[in-house]
Enzyme design. Structure first.
Site, PDB file in Angstrom:
ATOM      1  N   CYS A  44     135.075  32.653  97.004  1.00  0.00           N
ATOM      2  CA  CYS A  44     135.483  32.843  98.393  1.00  0.00           C
ATOM      3  C   CYS A  44     136.999  32.953  98.453  1.00  0.00           C
ATOM      4  O   CYS A  44     137.700  32.141  97.842  1.00  0.00           O
ATOM      5  CB  CYS A  44     135.002  31.664  99.246  1.00  0.00           C
ATOM      6  SG  CYS A  44     135.351  31.828 101.007  1.00  0.00           S
ATOM      7  N   HIS A  63     127.089  36.170 102.484  1.00  0.00           N
ATOM      8  CA  HIS A  63     128.265  35.301 102.459  1.00  0.00           C
ATOM      9  C   HIS A  63     129.079  35.457 103.746  1.00  0.00           C
ATOM     10  O   HIS A  63     129.464  34.466 104.377  1.00  0.00           O
ATOM     11  CB  HIS A  63     129.103  35.661 101.223  1.00  0.00           C
ATOM     12  CG  HIS A  63     130.346  34.867 101.038  1.00  0.00           C
ATOM     13  ND1 HIS A  63     130.486  33.941 100.032  1.00  0.00           N
ATOM     14  CD2 HIS A  63     131.526  34.865 101.709  1.00  0.00           C
ATOM     15  CE1 HIS A  63     131.697  33.410 100.090  1.00  0.00           C
ATOM     16  NE2 HIS A  63     132.360  33.956 101.107  1.00  0.00           N
ATOM     17  N   GLU A  64     129.344  36.704 104.124  1.00  0.00           N
ATOM     18  CA  GLU A  64     130.172  36.944 105.319  1.00  0.00           C
ATOM     19  C   GLU A  64     129.433  36.574 106.599  1.00  0.00           C
ATOM     20  O   GLU A  64     130.034  36.027 107.528  1.00  0.00           O
ATOM     21  CB  GLU A  64     130.665  38.388 105.354  1.00  0.00           C
ATOM     22  CG  GLU A  64     131.504  38.800 104.153  1.00  0.00           C
ATOM     23  CD  GLU A  64     132.680  37.888 103.843  1.00  0.00           C
ATOM     24  OE1 GLU A  64     133.233  37.243 104.764  1.00  0.00           O
ATOM     25  OE2 GLU A  64     133.075  37.818 102.662  1.00  0.00           O
ATOM     26  N   HIS A 124     129.795  32.954 107.083  1.00  0.00           N
ATOM     27  CA  HIS A 124     131.080  32.570 107.676  1.00  0.00           C
ATOM     28  C   HIS A 124     131.027  32.621 109.196  1.00  0.00           C
ATOM     29  O   HIS A 124     131.584  31.740 109.859  1.00  0.00           O
ATOM     30  CB  HIS A 124     132.209  33.485 107.180  1.00  0.00           C
ATOM     31  CG  HIS A 124     132.826  33.070 105.889  1.00  0.00           C
ATOM     32  ND1 HIS A 124     133.295  31.802 105.641  1.00  0.00           N
ATOM     33  CD2 HIS A 124     133.076  33.784 104.760  1.00  0.00           C
ATOM     34  CE1 HIS A 124     133.800  31.738 104.424  1.00  0.00           C
ATOM     35  NE2 HIS A 124     133.671  32.929 103.859  1.00  0.00           N
TER      36      HIS A 124
END
Length: 175
Positions: free
Chosen positions: A92, A134-135, A138
Protein backbone atom coordinates in the site's frame (compact mmCIF):
# COMPACT_ATOMS: atom_id res chain seq x y z
CA UNK A 1 0.77 10.58 1.13
CA UNK A 2 -1.57 9.96 4.03
CA UNK A 3 -0.33 7.07 6.20
CA UNK A 4 -2.17 4.26 7.93
CA UNK A 5 -3.26 5.39 11.38
CA UNK A 6 -4.58 8.74 10.13
CA UNK A 7 -8.34 8.77 10.89
CA UNK A 8 -9.41 9.36 7.25
CA UNK A 9 -7.74 6.05 6.33
CA UNK A 10 -9.92 4.05 8.72
CA UNK A 11 -13.40 5.48 8.12
CA UNK A 12 -15.93 4.94 5.34
CA UNK A 13 -15.56 7.78 2.85
CA UNK A 14 -18.27 10.29 1.96
CA UNK A 15 -20.08 9.55 -1.31
CA UNK A 16 -19.29 11.62 -4.37
CA UNK A 17 -22.33 13.79 -5.13
CA UNK A 18 -20.84 16.55 -7.31
CA UNK A 19 -19.12 15.76 -10.58
CA UNK A 20 -17.58 19.17 -11.03
CA UNK A 21 -14.27 20.98 -11.57
CA UNK A 22 -13.28 20.36 -7.95
CA UNK A 23 -13.61 16.59 -8.45
CA UNK A 24 -11.77 16.78 -11.77
CA UNK A 25 -8.91 18.63 -10.07
CA UNK A 26 -8.79 16.08 -7.23
CA UNK A 27 -8.71 13.20 -9.71
CA UNK A 28 -5.89 14.84 -11.70
CA UNK A 29 -3.88 15.35 -8.50
CA UNK A 30 -4.51 11.73 -7.47
CA UNK A 31 -3.32 10.41 -10.85
CA UNK A 32 -0.16 12.54 -10.64
CA UNK A 33 0.50 11.33 -7.08
CA UNK A 34 -0.09 7.68 -8.05
CA UNK A 35 2.42 7.96 -10.90
CA UNK A 36 4.97 9.84 -8.75
CA UNK A 37 4.78 7.00 -6.21
CA UNK A 38 4.98 4.28 -8.90
CA UNK A 39 1.62 2.93 -7.77
CA UNK A 40 -1.13 1.14 -9.67
CA UNK A 41 -4.03 2.65 -7.71
CA UNK A 42 -4.80 5.44 -5.26
CA UNK A 43 -7.88 6.35 -3.24
CA UNK A 44 -8.80 9.88 -2.17
CA UNK A 45 -8.28 9.06 1.52
CA UNK A 46 -4.63 8.41 0.68
CA UNK A 47 -4.24 12.09 -0.13
CA UNK A 48 -6.24 13.07 2.96
CA UNK A 49 -9.60 13.61 1.24
CA UNK A 50 -12.78 12.06 2.66
CA UNK A 51 -14.41 11.10 -0.63
CA UNK A 52 -15.30 7.67 -2.10
CA UNK A 53 -13.22 7.83 -5.27
CA UNK A 54 -10.15 6.04 -6.57
CA UNK A 55 -7.96 6.08 -9.66
CA UNK A 56 -6.01 3.19 -11.15
CA UNK A 57 -3.65 2.24 -13.98
CA UNK A 58 -3.04 -1.46 -13.65
CA UNK A 59 -2.38 -4.60 -15.70
CA UNK A 60 -4.48 -7.75 -15.47
CA UNK A 61 -3.07 -11.28 -15.41
CA UNK A 62 -2.55 -11.14 -19.21
CA UNK A 63 -0.65 -7.83 -19.05
CA UNK A 64 -3.52 -5.77 -20.49
CA UNK A 65 -3.48 -2.36 -18.78
CA UNK A 66 -6.73 -0.71 -17.70
CA UNK A 67 -6.93 2.88 -16.47
CA UNK A 68 -9.88 4.51 -14.81
CA UNK A 69 -11.62 6.53 -12.15
CA UNK A 70 -14.33 5.05 -9.94
CA UNK A 71 -16.57 7.13 -7.71
CA UNK A 72 -18.82 5.42 -5.15
CA UNK A 73 -17.47 1.94 -5.97
CA UNK A 74 -19.53 -1.19 -5.42
CA UNK A 75 -17.52 -4.39 -5.51
CA UNK A 76 -18.77 -7.75 -6.79
CA UNK A 77 -16.74 -10.87 -6.04
CA UNK A 78 -17.25 -14.45 -7.21
CA UNK A 79 -18.94 -16.84 -4.82
CA UNK A 80 -19.19 -20.58 -4.39
CA UNK A 81 -17.44 -22.75 -6.96
CA UNK A 82 -16.43 -19.68 -9.00
CA UNK A 83 -14.40 -18.23 -6.09
CA UNK A 84 -10.66 -18.88 -6.31
CA UNK A 85 -8.20 -17.12 -4.02
CA UNK A 86 -4.91 -15.55 -5.05
CA UNK A 87 -2.59 -15.28 -2.03
CA UNK A 88 -0.04 -13.01 -3.70
CA UNK A 89 1.90 -10.20 -2.09
CA UNK A 90 0.15 -6.90 -1.51
CA UNK A 91 1.40 -3.49 -0.49
CA UNK A 92 0.00 0.00 0.00
CA UNK A 93 1.34 3.44 -0.90
CA UNK A 94 0.13 4.60 2.52
CA UNK A 95 2.38 1.99 4.17
CA UNK A 96 5.33 2.19 1.78
CA UNK A 97 8.05 -0.39 1.42
CA UNK A 98 6.10 -3.26 2.96
CA UNK A 99 4.49 -6.29 1.29
CA UNK A 100 2.89 -9.47 2.64
CA UNK A 101 0.64 -12.19 1.31
CA UNK A 102 -3.03 -11.25 1.35
CA UNK A 103 -5.55 -13.76 0.00
CA UNK A 104 -8.15 -12.18 -2.29
CA UNK A 105 -10.47 -13.52 -4.98
CA UNK A 106 -8.64 -13.75 -8.32
CA UNK A 107 -11.44 -11.95 -10.20
CA UNK A 108 -13.33 -8.80 -9.24
CA UNK A 109 -15.85 -6.41 -10.75
CA UNK A 110 -16.39 -2.86 -9.57
CA UNK A 111 -19.21 -0.54 -10.59
CA UNK A 112 -19.58 3.17 -9.96
CA UNK A 113 -19.32 6.46 -11.80
CA UNK A 114 -16.45 8.14 -13.61
CA UNK A 115 -15.31 11.70 -12.85
CA UNK A 116 -18.12 13.04 -15.07
CA UNK A 117 -20.84 11.01 -13.35
CA UNK A 118 -21.30 8.40 -16.12
CA UNK A 119 -21.75 4.79 -15.02
CA UNK A 120 -18.63 2.63 -15.30
CA UNK A 121 -17.85 -1.03 -14.75
CA UNK A 122 -14.44 -2.70 -14.63
CA UNK A 123 -13.71 -6.41 -14.31
CA UNK A 124 -10.21 -7.62 -13.66
CA UNK A 125 -8.06 -10.65 -13.01
CA UNK A 126 -4.64 -10.95 -11.42
CA UNK A 127 -3.16 -7.68 -10.18
CA UNK A 128 -6.11 -5.69 -11.55
CA UNK A 129 -8.55 -7.77 -9.47
CA UNK A 130 -6.38 -7.16 -6.39
CA UNK A 131 -6.18 -3.42 -7.16
CA UNK A 132 -9.96 -3.02 -7.60
CA UNK A 133 -10.54 -4.78 -4.26
CA UNK A 134 -7.77 -2.88 -2.45
CA UNK A 135 -8.92 0.56 -3.62
CA UNK A 136 -12.60 -0.18 -2.98
CA UNK A 137 -11.59 -1.26 0.53
CA UNK A 138 -9.99 2.16 1.05
CA UNK A 139 -13.30 3.88 0.28
CA UNK A 140 -14.89 1.73 3.00
CA UNK A 141 -12.20 2.60 5.57
CA UNK A 142 -10.38 -0.72 5.33
CA UNK A 143 -6.62 -1.01 4.85
CA UNK A 144 -5.28 -4.32 3.61
CA UNK A 145 -3.52 -4.84 6.93
CA UNK A 146 -7.01 -5.36 8.37
CA UNK A 147 -7.26 -8.45 6.14
CA UNK A 148 -4.05 -10.22 7.22
CA UNK A 149 -3.00 -12.10 10.33
CA UNK A 150 -1.44 -10.40 13.35
CA UNK A 151 1.86 -12.08 12.39
CA UNK A 152 1.76 -10.55 8.90
CA UNK A 153 0.79 -7.14 10.31
CA UNK A 154 3.91 -7.33 12.49
CA UNK A 155 5.97 -8.28 9.41
CA UNK A 156 4.47 -5.30 7.53
CA UNK A 157 5.42 -2.90 10.32
CA UNK A 158 9.01 -4.19 10.45
CA UNK A 159 9.39 -3.87 6.67
CA UNK A 160 7.89 -0.37 6.65
CA UNK A 161 10.13 0.76 9.52
CA UNK A 162 13.20 -0.68 7.74
CA UNK A 163 12.31 1.26 4.59
CA UNK A 164 11.27 4.49 6.38
CA UNK A 165 14.25 6.58 5.25
CA UNK A 166 13.33 5.82 1.62
CA UNK A 167 9.83 7.28 2.20
CA UNK A 168 10.23 10.54 4.17
CA UNK A 169 7.37 12.78 5.28
CA UNK A 170 5.91 14.35 2.14
CA UNK A 171 6.82 11.39 -0.08
CA UNK A 172 6.38 10.98 -3.03
CA UNK A 173 6.79 14.68 -3.81
CA UNK A 174 9.91 15.04 -1.65
CA UNK A 175 13.17 13.65 -3.03
Amino acid sequence: MTRWGTPVMHEAQAPVTSYDDELASLVADMVATMYAADGVGLAACQVGVDLAVFVFDCPDEDGVVTRGVVCNPVLELPEGKDRRLDDGDEGCLSYPGAFVECARPDTATVRGQDAGGADVEYTGTGLLARCLQHETDHTAGTVFGDRVSARNRKKLRKQMESAAEDYPEGWPTTS
